[in-house]
Design a protein around this motif. Structure first.
Motif, mmCIF file in Angstrom:
data_model
loop_
_atom_site.group_PDB
_atom_site.id
_atom_site.type_symbol
_atom_site.label_atom_id
_atom_site.label_comp_id
_atom_site.label_asym_id
_atom_site.label_seq_id
_atom_site.Cartn_x
_atom_site.Cartn_y
_atom_site.Cartn_z
ATOM 1 N N SER A 247 0.821 -1.217 0.000
ATOM 2 C CA SER A 247 0.000 0.000 0.000
ATOM 3 C C SER A 247 0.859 1.273 0.000
ATOM 4 O O SER A 247 0.349 2.370 -0.221
ATOM 5 N N ASN A 248 2.154 1.142 0.270
ATOM 6 C CA ASN A 248 3.039 2.311 0.306
ATOM 7 C C ASN A 248 3.613 2.673 -1.058
ATOM 8 O O ASN A 248 4.336 3.670 -1.184
ATOM 9 N N TRP A 249 3.323 1.873 -2.082
ATOM 10 C CA TRP A 249 3.988 2.023 -3.377
ATOM 11 C C TRP A 249 3.877 3.437 -3.948
ATOM 12 O O TRP A 249 4.893 4.075 -4.221
ATOM 13 N N GLU A 250 2.679 3.923 -4.139
ATOM 14 C CA GLU A 250 2.499 5.208 -4.806
ATOM 15 C C GLU A 250 3.099 6.345 -3.997
ATOM 16 O O GLU A 250 3.726 7.243 -4.549
ATOM 17 N N GLN A 251 2.923 6.304 -2.691
ATOM 18 C CA GLN A 251 3.499 7.342 -1.837
ATOM 19 C C GLN A 251 5.030 7.345 -1.934
ATOM 20 O O GLN A 251 5.662 8.400 -2.033
ATOM 21 N N ASN A 252 5.607 6.149 -1.906
ATOM 22 C CA ASN A 252 7.067 6.049 -1.996
ATOM 23 C C ASN A 252 7.588 6.517 -3.354
ATOM 24 O O ASN A 252 8.620 7.201 -3.439
ATOM 25 N N ILE A 253 6.899 6.133 -4.416
ATOM 26 C CA ILE A 253 7.311 6.556 -5.762
ATOM 27 C C ILE A 253 7.258 8.074 -5.873
ATOM 28 O O ILE A 253 8.171 8.715 -6.418
ATOM 29 N N ASN A 254 6.209 8.677 -5.361
ATOM 30 C CA ASN A 254 6.081 10.130 -5.411
ATOM 31 C C ASN A 254 7.191 10.808 -4.609
ATOM 32 O O ASN A 254 7.718 11.854 -5.012
ATOM 33 N N GLU A 255 7.564 10.207 -3.477
ATOM 34 C CA GLU A 255 8.640 10.777 -2.671
ATOM 35 C C GLU A 255 9.976 10.686 -3.409
ATOM 36 O O GLU A 255 10.798 11.612 -3.361
ATOM 37 N N LEU A 256 10.202 9.574 -4.114
ATOM 38 C CA LEU A 256 11.425 9.436 -4.902
ATOM 39 C C LEU A 256 11.466 10.469 -6.018
ATOM 40 O O LEU A 256 12.508 11.098 -6.270
ATOM 41 N N LYS A 257 10.347 10.676 -6.697
ATOM 42 C CA LYS A 257 10.291 11.654 -7.781
ATOM 43 C C LYS A 257 10.555 13.070 -7.264
ATOM 44 O O LYS A 257 11.269 13.858 -7.895
ATOM 45 N N THR A 258 9.972 13.379 -6.100
ATOM 46 C CA THR A 258 10.183 14.695 -5.507
ATOM 47 C C THR A 258 11.654 14.912 -5.191
ATOM 48 O O THR A 258 12.222 15.975 -5.441
ATOM 49 N N MET A 259 12.271 13.887 -4.612
ATOM 50 C CA MET A 259 13.697 13.974 -4.256
ATOM 51 C C MET A 259 14.558 14.169 -5.497
ATOM 52 O O MET A 259 15.472 14.999 -5.521
ATOM 53 N N LEU A 260 14.276 13.416 -6.571
ATOM 54 C CA LEU A 260 15.067 13.506 -7.791
ATOM 55 C C LEU A 260 14.887 14.868 -8.466
ATOM 56 O O LEU A 260 15.850 15.445 -8.981
ATOM 57 N N ASN A 261 13.669 15.367 -8.481
ATOM 58 C CA ASN A 261 13.422 16.693 -9.081
ATOM 59 C C ASN A 261 14.155 17.788 -8.315
ATOM 60 O O ASN A 261 14.662 18.747 -8.901
#
Length: 266
Positions: A247-261
């Motif tokens: 259930s954490n997948w989408e939240q984690n992916i969004n956090e990774l994208k934010t960090m990379l941006n």
């Protein structure tokens, strides 16, 4: 073709020779014609073309500042080595132009930056903002492929994954070290499988040495495990992402994208 070697200075080799294959004459003539029409006067001689990257809004734009002919292929390897040595870490473009002129002993064919915007745009689109090395156990490969698919929807991210980079006959340790040196981030897939992997431990140690312990992202697949060093230390001191719960997948992916941006190449 932009070489895999990169920094604030990129180099383009023409004509292109790679993996023992030479571009057919008709393709090379067409490419030479395209370069000339876009503002780079490439002749029939092997040519080095140089540009540095300047940030414009949310992207990088190539600023072409030099081009030199290399009269013979016999002299190509030596000049290539000297060029890379001079280019790495250089921020003074005028000084670099003078150094390059001494190497090639020919005139600079690009005396200004009047290069067609079409070529600049094409190159900008091909340059990744972030290069990510994913350290993992081969047993966790399904998760790695899923993570890559999720993040690869953004073309500005380039991944280093062993199965895509290591070829038959390669020196595995050297290829991995080169990949780590060229990466902006290390994603460590932490599980009971990777904790037992000597390669994962090697990759962590190498990357920590190259980056002074920065840009390491721990990704947990299984909780409640007892991990050895250096993994245990990383979990204690760095914020990690918990992928053990689906259930954490989408939240984690969004956090990774934010960090990379936030940490795009400058």
């Amino acid at each position: 073709q932009i070489s895999s070697f990169s920094g604030m200075n990129f180099h383009i080799f023409t004509p292109l020779i790679f993996e023992d294959k030479v571009i057919p004459d008709e393709d090379w003539r067409y490419m030479r014609s395209e370069f000339n029409s876009l503002g780079i006067p490439v002749s029939t001689e092997p040519t080095f073309v140089f540009f540095n990257l300047e940030q414009s809004r949310n992207t990088f734009v190539p600023n072409f500042f030099a081009g030199f002919e290399c009269r013979t292929f016999d002299d190509f390897p030596r000049k290539l080595k000297n060029v890379i040595d001079k280019s790495v870490g250089t921020t003074d473009i005028n000084a670099l132009k003078n150094d390059l002129a001494e190497i090639f002993l020919t005139k600079n064919i690009i005396s200004n930056n009047r290069i067609d915007d079409q070529l600049k745009k094409t190159i900008s689109q091909k340059l990744p903002d972030s290069k990510i090395f994913i350290s993992h156990s081969s047993i966790d490969k399904p998760f790695v492929r899923k993570l890559e698919r999720k993040l690869s929807q953004d073309d500005s991210i380039k991944f280093w994954i062993d199965e895509n980079e290591i070829l038959v006959g390669d020196d595995i340790q050297n290829v991995i070290s080169d990949g780590l040196k060229d990466s902006d981030f290390l994603f460590i897939i932490i599980s009971e499988n990777s904790a037992k992997s000597t390669w994962v431990n090697f990759e962590i140690s190498q990357f920590m040495g190259f980056t002074d312990n920065k840009n390491i992202i721990p990704i947990i697949l299984s909780k409640g495990e007892s991990f050895s060093e250096p993994i245990n230390n990383l979990i204690r001191r760095l914020k990690y992402l918990d992928f053990s719960d689906e259930s954490n997948w989408e939240q984690n992916i969004n956090e990774l994208k934010t960090m990379l941006n936030k940490n795009k190449r400058r």
